[in-house]
Write a protein that holds these residues in place. Structure first.
Motif, PDB file in Angstrom:
ATOM      1  N   ILE B  14       0.684  -1.067  -0.009  1.00 30.10           N
ATOM      2  CA  ILE B  14      -0.191  -0.062   0.010  1.00 30.10           C
ATOM      3  C   ILE B  14       1.081   1.150  -0.002  1.00 30.10           C
ATOM      4  O   ILE B  14       1.677   1.423   0.867  1.00 30.10           O
ATOM      5  CB  ILE B  14      -0.940   0.027   1.292  1.00 30.10           C
ATOM      6  N   GLU B  15       0.696   2.066  -0.939  1.00 37.32           N
ATOM      7  CA  GLU B  15       1.550   3.295  -1.130  1.00 37.32           C
ATOM      8  C   GLU B  15       0.910   4.429  -0.217  1.00 37.32           C
ATOM      9  O   GLU B  15       0.064   5.156  -0.706  1.00 37.32           O
ATOM     10  CB  GLU B  15       1.551   3.796  -2.553  1.00 37.32           C
ATOM     11  N   TYR B  16       1.290   4.451   1.330  1.00 34.64           N
ATOM     12  CA  TYR B  16       0.589   5.339   2.194  1.00 34.64           C
ATOM     13  C   TYR B  16       0.992   6.639   1.653  1.00 34.64           C
ATOM     14  O   TYR B  16       0.277   7.741   1.740  1.00 34.64           O
ATOM     15  CB  TYR B  16       1.479   5.217   3.472  1.00 34.64           C
ATOM     16  N   ALA B  75      -2.511   3.039  -7.056  1.00 37.07           N
ATOM     17  CA  ALA B  75      -1.861   2.595  -5.533  1.00 37.07           C
ATOM     18  C   ALA B  75      -2.776   1.391  -5.080  1.00 37.07           C
ATOM     19  O   ALA B  75      -3.783   1.055  -5.605  1.00 37.07           O
ATOM     20  CB  ALA B  75      -1.930   3.979  -4.362  1.00 37.07           C
ATOM     21  N   ALA B  76      -2.322   0.621  -3.960  1.00 37.19           N
ATOM     22  CA  ALA B  76      -2.967  -0.137  -3.338  1.00 37.19           C
ATOM     23  C   ALA B  76      -3.210  -1.441  -4.235  1.00 37.19           C
ATOM     24  O   ALA B  76      -4.406  -1.671  -4.349  1.00 37.19           O
ATOM     25  CB  ALA B  76      -4.033   0.450  -2.492  1.00 37.19           C
TER      26      ALA B  76
ATOM     27  N   LEU C  88       1.142 -13.112   5.698  1.00 39.21           N
ATOM     28  CA  LEU C  88       1.099 -11.720   5.594  1.00 39.21           C
ATOM     29  C   LEU C  88       1.988 -10.996   6.399  1.00 39.21           C
ATOM     30  O   LEU C  88       2.463  -9.789   5.844  1.00 39.21           O
ATOM     31  CB  LEU C  88      -0.304 -11.159   5.977  1.00 39.21           C
ATOM     32  N   GLY C  89       2.508 -11.510   7.415  1.00 35.09           N
ATOM     33  CA  GLY C  89       3.752 -11.166   8.070  1.00 35.09           C
ATOM     34  C   GLY C  89       3.291  -9.870   8.522  1.00 35.09           C
ATOM     35  O   GLY C  89       2.283  -9.635   9.517  1.00 35.09           O
ATOM     36  N   VAL C  90       4.500  -8.708   8.964  1.00 32.16           N
ATOM     37  CA  VAL C  90       4.226  -7.447   9.547  1.00 32.16           C
ATOM     38  C   VAL C  90       3.281  -6.804   8.904  1.00 32.16           C
ATOM     39  O   VAL C  90       2.466  -6.092   9.795  1.00 32.16           O
ATOM     40  CB  VAL C  90       5.573  -6.966   9.470  1.00 32.16           C
ATOM     41  N   PHE C  91       3.087  -6.672   7.661  1.00 34.63           N
ATOM     42  CA  PHE C  91       2.189  -5.942   6.901  1.00 34.63           C
ATOM     43  C   PHE C  91       0.737  -6.299   7.354  1.00 34.63           C
ATOM     44  O   PHE C  91      -0.053  -5.407   7.863  1.00 34.63           O
ATOM     45  CB  PHE C  91       2.237  -6.199   5.371  1.00 34.63           C
TER      46      PHE C  91
END
Lengths: 636, 519, 119
Positions: B14-16, B75-76, C88-91
């Motif tokens: 996700i491109e914050y 994005a996302a 999914l790990g940390v994300f």
């Protein structure tokens, strides 16, 4: 003939700031109009300051312009895209060249003096602030008129000065005559403005642009018929604004406005806008000899008509107004002659700006002293009482009749001689006009300042305050030396050449040519006759009935009667016809249509029941319709 | 059995940074909720207002910065498109939202105790205690966040979520008018029921399109158009019902019925927000669906939208004529403007024309948004004892009693009518020019005729204001608060500037439109 | 088709159980009749008298129901994450924390505004 110089783009420097000349007075007008009564106390000072500031900017711009070589003195300052894109692409810019800067200096210079004068003249008027607001507005509009680099900008300024003129003529609107005069000026000007608009439309369809640069450079490529049409349309506009025949009738009535207005707008600047337009559009008239000929004819006819009207008026301002018409006639005549006359036209315009403003303000000073009396038959013998006014007015008077070596002598004789070479008939008519000028101006001068006093009992003439006399003195310096300064050695012609082109051969100014001597002689005869009739002899306090000719002149050559018979009555008939047709035909159609739509609306409104269930139903049916339509279209 | 085994799952990205403007708004909304929960009542407003405005300003600054950086990306994982149109729309929505919040900040538009029965003792008590719901601020922030997500969603599910995030707070806000409570509650109820109904259509369409394309991604749907055969029923019904959901939100006929009732009943500042922000957001989403997902189907949907556009213009203009309530009239005017905007949507489909049409629509939306917010701001200032003076007859002679206010309102009306030197002229010109270029000449003719009809009722109000005698006990003109005065001034300035000097904004819209929608 | 056989079997088993339970009850259960038991809801509570057509009932029922739905849906999100949480790990962790914080904010609002109190 050499054509005008290329227009170059300019940026930076004070020239880049020349929009300030317009913006400052506009700001002044805005502050004074929006500020309301709060600004009453210092409003007039702000008005004067804005006008003076504008003048200062103009002077600096002028000197910066002089810094460029003669052929680089046409500079456009881009302001912004007024109407971007599309076929009508108008970039709003200011064109700084010798022609426009001459006007700018005249407008701001004389304008500032008149602003200062008005402080004294309007001192007791409760609406003095509003007056200065309008004056500022006028200055801004007039500067836009002469500075715009395209016809649309000119048109905006043109309408702006028309508005300011309307507001100022009707400034004392409580007087019915002032209100009527304002309305008349406005309506007559509309006729002219229509011509101007038409001319601009034709220019646009012909050249695809309305900027001076490309239009004037390509004027020679358009057909002569088109150019004649454009020329005549623009001339109609010029006639309206400059009170030339046949649209002259409003100027005399316009004298209902306060005298500084008459001096600034209806003598020195606005009424000369027509001359500016013709000179600016020079290449169009060069390509259309017929239109140029009509310009000269209009000029000569007006110069004679104005002079004749001037001979019969007892109202000092109306006599001066007749004189203004006449002098602008001279300018028009010169402008119609082509490049040979342009310099003289503009030089006469500037000189006239000085001496006519000086005389109008002088007349104002007299009126100020005589309880606002304007009837010259109730003046007389004022010279000893008002020395400064008398002297400055006298210098203006000598300048206008062409007394040797004063301003009018140089500029008017230039016009007459140039006309002589062009067409002797017109030339001699112009000489006759000069003679009549000598007569009526002398009549005015003698009736006012000399002879026995014929004052009303309660009149106590006195000299005006310094704030009013100083502008008079400064203006009279211009009326004495302006002409010589401009004309000697073809200085002004050289200066203007980059803007308006140069004639094939420069006129050589011979002081004792046939035309020059003849003019002097005719003027002398006029002055002498006036002296006999009004200087030496007793002037009756009530105007004698006079001959047929006098009545003719007094009635403004029946200009109003002609207007009434030719335009007003048929116009009224047409209006009645149109109203009848409108009521029966058009209204029936329109009302029917309106009723149809209104009825539909009323019926459709009932669909909006307010019940959410019916809304939901309409959505559902709409969805069904949409799906159905989609299928129908998809399977076509 | 192999198909049932789990596909390998990888963590998405996700491109914050690119989504930051939206995240700021949502974050601020959550902080707003916490403020509601934990701070004493008397402090809330003075905390909420700065949070709301600052977050919007910050989001706007970030949007501008992204525009300057030239961000054009999805994005996302492609679910949210941060492209030129998105950024322009975000900027426009945020600007208009800031202006609307200034209007919302005025005290007496909102009810003191929404749960109290109208006219009951509880209500009187709450009023006398000077209470007001400060929840409006987080609600507005949520709505604005939804408005930003809606046109940027590149995926039908995200779009649906955005639709709900945008709509739910608005349903609530509609019911919070301080005066004429019943009308306001009725408006909220109607808006909610009909909104839910249309959401169902949207969801139904999404499901059918998923059935057709096997994906809710707009790009995947576009690809499927050329590869999947024999599923026309799914496609057509899906696209049409999806269209119903979107057309409802922009208020196109025959899905326009909610607009007058809701606009009239809502608190006027909320009406201003809806009429500007929601319309922009919904138009963005509509364009994205029709141009990105269904771009190759234009032969099918163009004729349908032709009909919708014509019907919308005619219904809006014709019905506005007989309206007697100023807010209802503006609502119908909004419907007519929706129709004008649709002409440009309809006339496209070909890549080359899309950019021009899109830039025209973007400019129009911004110009119309400002004029609308300004007009509603003026409406809030003309008061009767019982609240705003809604009935048109009360506006008679306003120009004589308050020339400045009436003059400004006249300016907005002239902008709606599309008179040159106001913003409306260039908007309408751009849209109609795009439509002509797209070959929809007949549509433009209908547009011009209905514009003329519309001009009639705008001018009628001007005539009423300036040339009628004032009512003897006419409405009072409320002395505007700083906020309201600022709104009116800003909107009037924007209307004039966009009308006299439109080039920078036209250029901006053009640049934004150049990239079209990223797929 | 064979893919669906287990489902079919499950459905048949479930239906069979339901039919069996209902069928066996009359024979095995005790029969103690009273008026309350014969009423619409047989949970032993006497129904509140209501006007014809439903009438009004307190809003707090609605609020409770809505709160239940809101927090119930949280589970739907938590469940798939729990299944794939190591992949999914940390994300996944961060996103889920964000999600729970969001719900927590709403919870805090409800709690502070006394939405959880019955009276």
């Amino acid at each position: 003939m050499e054509t005008a110089a290329e227009i170059v783009q300019h940026s930076g420097g004070v020239i880049g700031l020349s929009w300030l000349t317009i913006a400052l007075p506009l700001l002044g007008a805005a502050i004074l109009l929006l500020g309301g009564r709060r600004t009453d106390r210092w409003g007039h000072l702000l008005g004067v300051a804005m006008s003076l500031a504008s003048f200062v900017v103009a002077v600096i711009v002028f000197f910066e312009l002089l810094g460029f070589g003669a052929d680089e003195r046409r500079r456009v300052v881009e302001l912004y895209d007024f109407l971007p894109g599309g076929t009508l692409d108008v970039k709003m810019g200011l064109l700084l060249d010798p022609l426009s800067i001459s006007f700018v200096l005249l407008i701001t210079g004389v304008g500032s003096l008149i602003h200062i004068y008005s402080i004294g003249y309007m001192a007791h008027d409760p609406n003095r602030r509003r007056f200065f607001a309008y004056l500022n507005l006028f200055v801004a509009a007039m500067l836009l008129l002469v500075l715009a680099d395209n016809y649309l900008g000119l048109y905006v300024g043109w309408e702006g000065v028309g508005l300011a003129s309307y507001l100022l003529i009707g400034f004392w609107q409580h007087k019915p005559s002032a209100a009527a005069a304002a309305k008349k000026a406005f309506i007559v000007n509309r006729v002219g403005d229509m011509g101007l608009a038409l001319g601009i439309f034709v220019i646009f369809t012909t050249f695809g642009t309305i900027a001076y640069g490309p239009v004037l450079a390509n004027a020679s490529q358009a057909s002569q018929g088109t150019l004649t049409l454009i020329g005549l349309a623009l001339l109609l506009g010029a006639c309206g604004k400059s009170a030339q025949l046949p649209l002259q009738s409003w100027l005399l009535d316009a004298m209902e406005g306060p005298t500084p207005v008459s001096a600034l707008i209806h003598a020195a600047t606005m009424v000369t806008a027509g001359v500016y337009l013709v000179v600016r559009s020079g290449p169009i008239y060069i390509g259309a000899p017929t239109a140029a000929l009509v310009v000269t004819i209009v000029g000569v006819a007006t110069l004679l008509a104005g002079a004749i009207i001037g001979t019969a008026k007892d109202d000092i301002k109306k006599a001066l107004a007749g004189s203004t018409m006449s002098q602008i006639g001279y300018m028009m005549l010169a402008a119609g002659l082509g490049p040979v006359g342009y310099a003289f036209a503009i030089a006469h315009l500037i000189a006239h700006g000085f001496f006519k403003a000086s005389m109008f303000l002088g007349a104002g000073s007299v009126m100020h002293a005589m309880n606002d009396e304007v009837d010259m038959r109730k003046f007389g013998g004022l010279a000893p009482k008002m020395r400064i006014t008398w002297a400055t007015f006298g210098l203006g008077y000598l300048a206008i009749i062409g007394f040797p070596l004063l301003s009018g002598y140089w500029t008017k004789d230039g016009i007459i001689e140039a006309t002589m070479e062009h067409s002797p008939i017109l030339g001699w008519l112009a000489v006759i006009g000069a003679g009549i000028t000598g007569f009526y101006m002398s009549r005015l001068f003698f009736m006012t300042f000399h002879g026995k006093p014929r004052w009303e009992k309660d009149a106590h003439p006195h000299e005006s305050p310094a704030v009013m006399t100083w502008p008079l003195i400064l203006l009279s310096i211009g009326s004495v030396f302006g002409g010589a300064f401009l004309i000697m050695g073809n200085r002004f012609m050289e200066f203007l050449a980059p803007a308006v082109g140069r004639p094939k051969e420069l006129p050589h100014f011979a002081p004792f040519s046939v035309a020059g001597v003849a003019t002097l002689a005719v003027v002398a005869v006029g002055v002498a006759y006036a002296w006999l009739k009004y200087g030496r002899a007793e002037v009756p306090a009530v105007a004698p009935r006079g001959s047929f000719l006098t009545v003719f002149a007094r009635r403004d050559l029946y200009g109003d009667a002609i207007n009434e018979a030719l335009f007003m009555r048929p116009g009224q008939w047409l209006t009645r016809l149109a109203v009848f047709f409108d009521n029966r035909g058009v209204d029936g159609l329109v009302n029917g249509l309106a009723a149809l739509i209104g009825g539909t609306s009323g019926r459709l409104r009932r669909v909006q029941t307010g019940f959410v269930r019916s809304y939901a139903m309409s959505i559902f049916l709409g969805a069904a319709l949409l799906v159905g339509a989609w299928f129908v279209v998809g399977n076509l | 059995m192999s198909t049932l085994t789990a596909a390998p799952i990888t963590a998405p990205t996700i491109e914050y940074g690119e989504l930051a403007p939206m995240l700021i708004i949502f974050g601020a909304a959550m902080i707003g909720v916490l403020v509601e929960a934990f701070t004493p009542r008397y402090l809330r407003k003075s905390i909420q207002m700065p949070i709301t405005v600052l977050s919007m300003v910050g989001a706007f600054a970030l949007t501008v910065w992204q525009g300057v950086r030239g961000v054009r990306s999805a994005a996302a994982m492609g679910a949210i498109a941060v492209d030129g149109p998105s950024l322009f729309i975000w900027g426009a929505i945020l600007l208009l939202a800031i202006v609307s919040v200034l209007l919302i900040n005025d005290d007496d538009h909102f009810v003191a105790e929404a749960a109290a029965v109208p006219g009951s003792a509880e209500e009187d008590q709450a009023l006398s205690q000077g209470g007001a719901h400060t929840e409006i601020y987080p609600l507005v922030l949520f709505a604005v966040g939804g408005m930003m997500l809606f046109p940027a969603a590149n995926d039908l599910l995200i779009m649906f979520v955005a639709l709900e995030v945008m709509s739910l707070p608005l349903y609530l806000l509609c019911g919070l008018a301080r005066r004429r409570r019943l009308l306001s509650q009725e408006a909220a109820m109607k808006y909610f029921l009909l909104g839910a109904f249309s959401s169902a259509f949207f969801l139904y369409g999404t499901a059918l399109l998923y059935g057709f394309a096997g994906s809710v991604d707009l790009k995947a749907i576009a690809t499927a158009l050329s590869t999947v055969g024999g599923q026309d029923a799914l496609l057509f019904i899906g696209a049409a019902t999806l269209g119903v959901g979107l057309l409802f939100k922009i208020g196109a006929a025959p899905f326009q019925a909610w607009k007058p009732d809701v606009y009239q009943g809502s608190p006027t500042p909320i009406t201003a927000l809806m009429a500007s922000g929601t319309l922009i957001a919904a138009f963005g989403a509509l364009l994205r669906v029709f141009w990105v997902a269904l771009g190759d189907l234009d032969a099918e949907w163009t004729p349908v939208l032709w009909g919708v556009a014509i019907l919308t213009m005619v219904v809006g203009a014709v019905l506005a004529i007989t309206q007697t309530d100023i807010k209802r009239m503006l609502a119908y005017s909004s419907i007519a403007h929706t129709g004008f905007l649709l002409t440009a949507v309809v006339a496209t489909g070909k890549e080359s024309q899309n950019a021009n049409a899109l830039s025209g629509i973007l400019f129009y939306l911004l110009a119309y948004g400002f004029a609308t917010v300004g007009a509603f701001a003026v409406v809030t200032m003309v008061r009767d004892p019982g609240g705003e003076a809604g009935h048109l007859s009360r506006w008679a002679g306003l120009g004589k009693r308050s020339p400045l206010l009436a003059g400004i309102f006249a300016l907005f009306l002239l902008a709606f009518a599309g008179i040159p030197l106001t913003s409306g002229f260039f908007g309408k010109y751009a849209v109609f020019a795009a439509a002509v270029a797209g070959g929809a000449v007949q549509l433009v003719i209908v547009g011009v005729v209905t514009s003329a009809m519309a001009a009639f009722f705008y001018v009628r109000v001007i005539v009423l204001m300036f040339f009628s005698d004032p009512a003897p006990e006419g409405p009072t003109i409320a002395v505007p608060s700083m906020g309201t005065a600022a709104v009116v001034t800003l909107s009037a300035a924007a209307t004039v500037v966009l009308g006299v000097f439109p080039q920078p904004v036209l250029d901006l819209a053009h640049t934004a439109a150049q990239s079209l929608f990223v797929r | 088709m064979e893919l669906y056989v287990p489902i079919l079997v499950l459905a048949v088993l479930a239906a069979g159980f339901a039919v069996f339970s209902v069928g066996i009850a009359p024979f095995t259960g005790p029969k103690r009749w009273n008026r309350a038991k014969l009423d619409g809801y047989e949970c032993g509570i006497e129904p509140t008298p209501q006007p014809v057509g439903g009438g009004r009932f307190p809003l707090k029922y609605m609020i409770t129901a809505m709160l239940f739905i809101v927090f119930d849906i949280e589970i739907i999100f938590l469940y798939p994450w729990a299944v794939a949480f190591d992949k999914l790990g940390v994300f996944g962790l961060v996103e889920m924390v964000l999600f729970i914080v969001t719900v927590l904010v709403a919870y805090a609002y409800v709690w502070r505004r006394r939405g959880l109190d019955w009276d």
